[in-house]
Scaffold this active site. Structure first.
Site, short mmCIF file in Angstrom:
data_model
loop_
_atom_site.label_atom_id
_atom_site.label_comp_id
_atom_site.label_asym_id
_atom_site.label_seq_id
_atom_site.Cartn_x
_atom_site.Cartn_y
_atom_site.Cartn_z
N CYS A 36 85.77 -11.09 -8.66
CA CYS A 36 85.68 -9.62 -8.66
C CYS A 36 86.56 -9.06 -7.54
CB CYS A 36 84.23 -9.18 -8.45
SG CYS A 36 84.09 -7.40 -8.16
N LYS A 63 72.83 -11.31 -15.38
CA LYS A 63 72.37 -11.11 -14.00
C LYS A 63 70.92 -11.52 -13.83
CE LYS A 63 75.45 -7.20 -13.71
NZ LYS A 63 75.64 -5.76 -13.89
N VAL A 76 78.45 -5.90 -7.86
CA VAL A 76 78.87 -6.47 -6.58
C VAL A 76 80.10 -5.70 -6.13
CG1 VAL A 76 77.97 -8.77 -7.05
CG2 VAL A 76 80.33 -8.24 -7.68
N GLU A 88 78.81 -0.67 -3.03
CA GLU A 88 80.08 0.05 -3.24
C GLU A 88 81.11 -0.48 -2.24
OE1 GLU A 88 80.95 2.38 -5.60
OE2 GLU A 88 78.96 2.24 -6.48
N SER A 89 82.23 -0.98 -2.78
CA SER A 89 83.17 -1.73 -1.93
C SER A 89 83.67 -0.95 -0.71
CB SER A 89 84.36 -2.25 -2.76
OG SER A 89 85.16 -1.19 -3.24
#
Lengths: 254, 254
Positions: A36, A63, A76, A88-89
């Site tokens: 990801c 999941k 993720v 949230e990245s």
């Protein structure tokens, strides 16, 4: 300190029927999926800032139920520590940068420069949205793939011009900063396109001399090395994903 | 200091053929569109922090050429000051909060609270994306509008639960903070739905007692009052916009 910085432990990709591994008190945990690009952003920041962490990989097509108790969105990356959860990245990366201000600081301390960097990161959507279009499109659908390649080139030109104007090796200066790490995951994946489908999807880089130098320098960065996956394995994963049977553990079993 | 805080000057919505008004040295300029909820975010922050500013309104369906030299994306909001330019609503708001740290500070100084607030703002997309779906959908398309209303209720429930848990009047505490101002523009527009189309699009609020109290308190906030537009005029604008002839200057001519 130099050399590649690894997480303390890393699980296979957990699915329904698994148990959530017990939390190690005082240790930062990253819920991740090995391929990801958004989770890779957080992983790059953890490595760049040398924050000890453990990685729990999540099977994103199946999941485990317990994961939704951490992140109701089920996505993720997600950080867990001291009973707290952040997802949230960009939010996880900014958080890590704020609470671990020790060298290197990834966001600029100048508010205007910081704002410009955030705008640049937003503009990178031109590249990442089109990369995923190319992963999924058929070569018969010529207008879609040609449009997506034009979109990627438009995006790359913005970054080439910005880097050339800054006259520095990285967007962050002498070392990679927030822009470098936030765009890297998709730059790492660009060379997988011609392997995945056809030479015609190769993004020609000859008009981006500054970005090519940047790319080579980034590949030598310790944090980048920690999560680097070869173009061949990115292509192999995407192929398995599109076939409905993603080989999540490919990089863990090797 | 109390009372409504107005910008120093505000233009009509400028279109091709117009000239960009000369910049006032030392004064913050906001490029705005009177009915744009994203630009209203920045306007709310300027007002809440009592930052003197001038507003240049832009006709977004017929943009003046000179505007693209400020913002290559041609979108609002956009801030200009000292020859510098910043765009994207959240980025402009965070920038203003950082460079004008005088009371009130809108972002939390606690990094974890700040991250939680940013996650909440992301989650509000459930409300704002569905509001625009409802503006555009036909009542004949029952599955679309019913789905959009369900989406809005899911989003509102998150905010109701969060506010009830915090046991405070505003998400920011005793006063509105970043979450309050970032979600307000769409909350202000929700009551325009039944006026615009049909009573069945009314978002029933009886299950959100904390949010209803919050809404009433927000309407009394000075910064909110400065840019407040009535549900009737929001509905009127959307009607004109969907008919292809947006009445941008409706609120300026009054």
């Amino acid at each position: 300190m130099s050399g590649v910085f690894f997480p303390i432990s890393e699980t296979k990709h957990l699915a329904p029927g698994s148990t959530c591994p017990e939390v190690t008190p005082g240790l930062m945990r990253l819920y991740n999926m090995k391929f990801c690009p958004y989770a890779q952003r957080t992983r790059l920041v953890l490595a760049a800032k040398r924050i000890p962490n453990e990685v729990v990989n999540i099977n994103l097509v199946a999941k485990p139920d317990w994961y939704f108790a951490r992140n109701p969105l089920g996505k993720v990356p997600c950080l867990e520590f001291d009973g707290k959860v952040i997802f949230e990245s960009l939010i996880t990366c900014d958080y890590l940068d704020e609470v671990y201000p020790s060298s290197p600081m990834l966001n600029s301390t100048d508010p205007f420069r910081k704002a410009q960097d955030r705008i640049l990161i937003e503009m990178f959507n031109a590249v990442n949205s089109n990369l995923y279009k190319l992963y999924r499109c058929s070569l018969d659908d010529e207008s879609t793939w040609k449009g997506a390649i034009v979109g990627i080139h438009k995006g790359l030109q913005i970054f080439e011009d910005d880097l050339a104007k800054r006259e520095i090796q990285f967007f962050g200066g002498q070392n990679p900063g927030i822009v470098d790490y936030m765009i890297w995951p998709w730059m790492e994946r660009l060379p997988s396109l011609p392997i995945l489908s056809h030479e015609m999807l190769k993004v020609q880089m000859e008009n981006y001399p500054s970005l090519v130098k940047w790319f080579d320098a980034m590949k030598e960065d310790d944090a980048v090395k920690e999560s680097f996956i070869s173009p061949e394995n990115h292509a192999k994963f995407i192929t398995s994903f599109l076939a409905g049977n993603p080989e999540y553990d490919m990089e863990i079993n090797k």
